[in-house]
Design a protein around this motif. Structure first.
Motif, PDB file in Angstrom:
ATOM      1  N   GLU A  89      38.682  39.161  39.147  1.00  0.00           N
ATOM      2  CA  GLU A  89      39.351  39.775  37.996  1.00  0.00           C
ATOM      3  C   GLU A  89      40.862  39.590  38.090  1.00  0.00           C
ATOM      4  N   GLY A  90      41.405  39.759  39.291  1.00  0.00           N
ATOM      5  CA  GLY A  90      42.831  39.536  39.466  1.00  0.00           C
ATOM      6  C   GLY A  90      43.218  38.092  39.177  1.00  0.00           C
ATOM      7  N   THR A  91      42.408  37.164  39.658  1.00  0.00           N
ATOM      8  CA  THR A  91      42.680  35.750  39.413  1.00  0.00           C
ATOM      9  C   THR A  91      42.585  35.413  37.928  1.00  0.00           C
ATOM     10  N   ALA A  92      41.620  36.015  37.239  1.00  0.00           N
ATOM     11  CA  ALA A  92      41.485  35.786  35.798  1.00  0.00           C
ATOM     12  C   ALA A  92      42.713  36.291  35.050  1.00  0.00           C
ATOM     13  N   MET A  93      43.207  37.481  35.442  1.00  0.00           N
ATOM     14  CA  MET A  93      44.422  38.005  34.819  1.00  0.00           C
ATOM     15  C   MET A  93      45.596  37.065  35.060  1.00  0.00           C
ATOM     16  N   ALA A  94      45.717  36.559  36.281  1.00  0.00           N
ATOM     17  CA  ALA A  94      46.801  35.630  36.588  1.00  0.00           C
ATOM     18  C   ALA A  94      46.710  34.380  35.717  1.00  0.00           C
ATOM     19  N   SER A  95      45.512  33.873  35.532  1.00  0.00           N
ATOM     20  CA  SER A  95      45.338  32.658  34.732  1.00  0.00           C
ATOM     21  C   SER A  95      45.738  32.897  33.271  1.00  0.00           C
ATOM     22  N   GLY A 104      44.418  37.541  25.675  1.00  0.00           N
ATOM     23  CA  GLY A 104      43.344  37.453  26.653  1.00  0.00           C
ATOM     24  C   GLY A 104      43.578  38.371  27.829  1.00  0.00           C
ATOM     25  N   ALA A 105      44.826  38.464  28.304  1.00  0.00           N
ATOM     26  CA  ALA A 105      45.147  39.339  29.433  1.00  0.00           C
ATOM     27  C   ALA A 105      44.958  40.803  29.055  1.00  0.00           C
ATOM     28  N   ARG A 106      45.389  41.173  27.853  1.00  0.00           N
ATOM     29  CA  ARG A 106      45.201  42.553  27.412  1.00  0.00           C
ATOM     30  C   ARG A 106      43.720  42.904  27.293  1.00  0.00           C
ATOM     31  N   GLY A 107      42.944  41.943  26.832  1.00  0.00           N
ATOM     32  CA  GLY A 107      41.512  42.195  26.730  1.00  0.00           C
ATOM     33  C   GLY A 107      40.829  42.292  28.080  1.00  0.00           C
ATOM     34  N   ARG A 108      41.437  41.682  29.084  1.00  0.00           N
ATOM     35  CA  ARG A 108      40.836  41.677  30.426  1.00  0.00           C
ATOM     36  C   ARG A 108      41.227  42.899  31.246  1.00  0.00           C
ATOM     37  N   LEU A 109      42.368  43.523  30.955  1.00  0.00           N
ATOM     38  CA  LEU A 109      42.868  44.610  31.784  1.00  0.00           C
ATOM     39  C   LEU A 109      41.880  45.765  31.933  1.00  0.00           C
ATOM     40  N   PRO A 110      41.120  46.153  30.897  1.00  0.00           N
ATOM     41  CA  PRO A 110      40.153  47.246  31.090  1.00  0.00           C
ATOM     42  C   PRO A 110      39.109  46.982  32.165  1.00  0.00           C
ATOM     43  N   CYS A 113      41.431  48.614  35.115  1.00  0.00           N
ATOM     44  CA  CYS A 113      41.931  49.994  35.089  1.00  0.00           C
ATOM     45  C   CYS A 113      41.833  50.549  33.677  1.00  0.00           C
ATOM     46  N   GLY A 114      42.147  51.835  33.546  1.00  0.00           N
ATOM     47  CA  GLY A 114      41.989  52.515  32.267  1.00  0.00           C
ATOM     48  C   GLY A 114      43.251  52.592  31.434  1.00  0.00           C
ATOM     49  N   ARG A 115      44.285  51.833  31.780  1.00  0.00           N
ATOM     50  CA  ARG A 115      45.525  51.899  31.008  1.00  0.00           C
ATOM     51  C   ARG A 115      45.360  51.239  29.648  1.00  0.00           C
ATOM     52  N   ASP A 116      46.145  51.716  28.696  1.00  0.00           N
ATOM     53  CA  ASP A 116      46.158  51.131  27.360  1.00  0.00           C
ATOM     54  C   ASP A 116      46.941  49.822  27.411  1.00  0.00           C
ATOM     55  N   PRO A 117      46.285  48.677  27.207  1.00  0.00           N
ATOM     56  CA  PRO A 117      46.989  47.403  27.344  1.00  0.00           C
ATOM     57  C   PRO A 117      47.722  46.959  26.088  1.00  0.00           C
ATOM     58  N   SER A 118      47.523  47.667  24.977  1.00  0.00           N
ATOM     59  CA  SER A 118      48.010  47.160  23.690  1.00  0.00           C
ATOM     60  C   SER A 118      49.522  47.006  23.644  1.00  0.00           C
ATOM     61  N   GLY A 119      50.255  47.880  24.344  1.00  0.00           N
ATOM     62  CA  GLY A 119      51.701  47.802  24.300  1.00  0.00           C
ATOM     63  C   GLY A 119      52.321  47.119  25.493  1.00  0.00           C
ATOM     64  N   LEU A 120      51.511  46.516  26.353  1.00  0.00           N
ATOM     65  CA  LEU A 120      52.022  45.912  27.580  1.00  0.00           C
ATOM     66  C   LEU A 120      52.339  44.432  27.372  1.00  0.00           C
ATOM     67  N   GLU A 121      53.501  44.028  27.852  1.00  0.00           N
ATOM     68  CA  GLU A 121      53.864  42.620  27.888  1.00  0.00           C
ATOM     69  C   GLU A 121      53.468  42.048  29.253  1.00  0.00           C
ATOM     70  N   ALA A 122      53.876  40.826  29.532  1.00  0.00           N
ATOM     71  CA  ALA A 122      53.435  40.155  30.758  1.00  0.00           C
ATOM     72  C   ALA A 122      53.821  40.939  32.003  1.00  0.00           C
ATOM     73  N   ALA A 123      55.044  41.473  32.040  1.00  0.00           N
ATOM     74  CA  ALA A 123      55.492  42.202  33.230  1.00  0.00           C
ATOM     75  C   ALA A 123      54.675  43.465  33.439  1.00  0.00           C
ATOM     76  N   GLY A 124      54.396  44.194  32.360  1.00  0.00           N
ATOM     77  CA  GLY A 124      53.592  45.412  32.471  1.00  0.00           C
ATOM     78  C   GLY A 124      52.167  45.124  32.877  1.00  0.00           C
ATOM     79  N   LEU A 125      51.617  44.026  32.366  1.00  0.00           N
ATOM     80  CA  LEU A 125      50.264  43.642  32.745  1.00  0.00           C
ATOM     81  C   LEU A 125      50.216  43.221  34.213  1.00  0.00           C
ATOM     82  N   ALA A 126      51.251  42.539  34.666  1.00  0.00           N
ATOM     83  CA  ALA A 126      51.296  42.132  36.072  1.00  0.00           C
ATOM     84  C   ALA A 126      51.366  43.354  36.973  1.00  0.00           C
ATOM     85  N   ARG A 127      52.208  44.327  36.624  1.00  0.00           N
ATOM     86  CA  ARG A 127      52.303  45.536  37.455  1.00  0.00           C
ATOM     87  C   ARG A 127      50.990  46.289  37.465  1.00  0.00           C
ATOM     88  N   ALA A 128      50.381  46.453  36.305  1.00  0.00           N
ATOM     89  CA  ALA A 128      49.104  47.162  36.242  1.00  0.00           C
ATOM     90  C   ALA A 128      48.048  46.473  37.096  1.00  0.00           C
TER      91      ALA A 128
END
Length: 300
Positions: A89-95, A104-110, A113-128
């Protein structure tokens, strides 16, 4: 146990019919029957779900044939650990993020974890992603192996039941504040030692992710207690120090916003740090497997 770890490395989690998913379905059915805005009902829910699973694990130790017992132990270990799936899952997010595919990354984040991905940009998705990998390395790998070393197959299965219940009902919201209290507190207790083992192993494995053992240990010691969770902070602080990044900050879960303390000294995680965190998590998982087997051999 080693065979179970090897099976997970090859097969990961099945897409359908996973034993943990089947347990979750059964636990949800028990919840529908027992739910009430009351701590005692929550205690009954935990007991009704965990005790049968522990007894099932005990039954798996009864066969006289050592080959059968070994096969059951391997199957139980494979069923309760999730290190390979976590890494994938981590590798898929990186890709997704490396390709610039935010949707695609926002759709994969759930999946992580349970964070709301809709407002996250690349940096926020990477931290999550990095924070989720750090915490789930303990929950999905180190903790089940620890309890397997301590209590055998019953420990493996009972831990996974407790951890799954916490994910289902251990939330601080109107529905589960009291009903989920027992599951959340029991999960805290079950992860008390494994989370600290995870932190220590992550610090020791820091050079494999391009980090420093000394820096990771210093951040773990300084920041590990600052997280609102008594356990997650140890994992995240060690990963922050090992990666030389700063974790923590504002997290959004639907309508709920949490302000987490920052841990670490470096900049915020970048997309490239996701693969480093996956590499670190894999090293921690291998270290935990070695510790578990060494403990069992010493006991024998």
């Amino acid at each position: 146990m080693l065979a179970g770890v090897a099976i997970d490395a090859v097969l990961a989690d099945p897409r359908r019919g996973h034993p943990v998913a089947l347990f979750g379905t059964a636990a949800a059915g028990v919840e529908r029957r027992l739910y009430g805005d009351d701590r005692l009902r929550g205690v009954a829910h935990v007991a009704a779900c965990v005790v049968p699973v522990a007894l099932l694990g005990l039954a798996a130790t009864r066969p006289r044939d050592p080959v059968v017992r070994a096969a059951l132990s391997a199957a139980a270990t494979w069923a309760v650990i999730g290190g390979t799936t976590l890494g994938r899952e981590g590798t898929a997010m990186a890709s997704f993020l490396e390709d610039g595919d935010l949707a695609g990354a926002r759709g994969r984040l759930p999946h992580l974890c349970g964070r709301d991905p809709s407002g996250l940009e690349a940096a926020g998705l990477a931290r999550a992603t990095v924070e989720s990998i750090a915490e789930n390395t303990s929950d999905a790998v180190v903790a089940p192996l620890f309890w397997g070393a301590v209590a055998g197959v019953p420990g493996l299965l009972a831990y996974r039941a407790v951890n799954t219940l916490d994910a289902m009902v251990g939330h601080r919201n109107a529905r589960y504040e009291r009903f989920g209290w027992a599951a959340a507190r029991l999960d805290d207790v079950a992860n008390l030692v494994p989370a600290r083992i995870t932190g220590l192993l992550a610090a020791l494995a820091a050079p494999l992710a391009g980090g420093s053992v000394r820096r990771a240990a210093a951040v773990l010691r300084r920041d590990g207690h600052r997280h609102p969770s008594p356990n997650a902070g140890r994992c995240e602080a060690a990963f922050a120090g090992a990666l030389d990044r700063t974790l923590g900050g504002v997290n959004v879960y639907g309508t709920r916003v949490e302000h987490r303390p920052e841990m670490g000294d470096g900049p915020a995680p970048e997309v490239a740090d996701i693969r480093r965190s996956v590499r670190l998590a894999r090293a921690v998982g291998l270290g935990a497997a070695a510790l578990a087997v060494a403990t069992l051999l010493r006991r024998r």
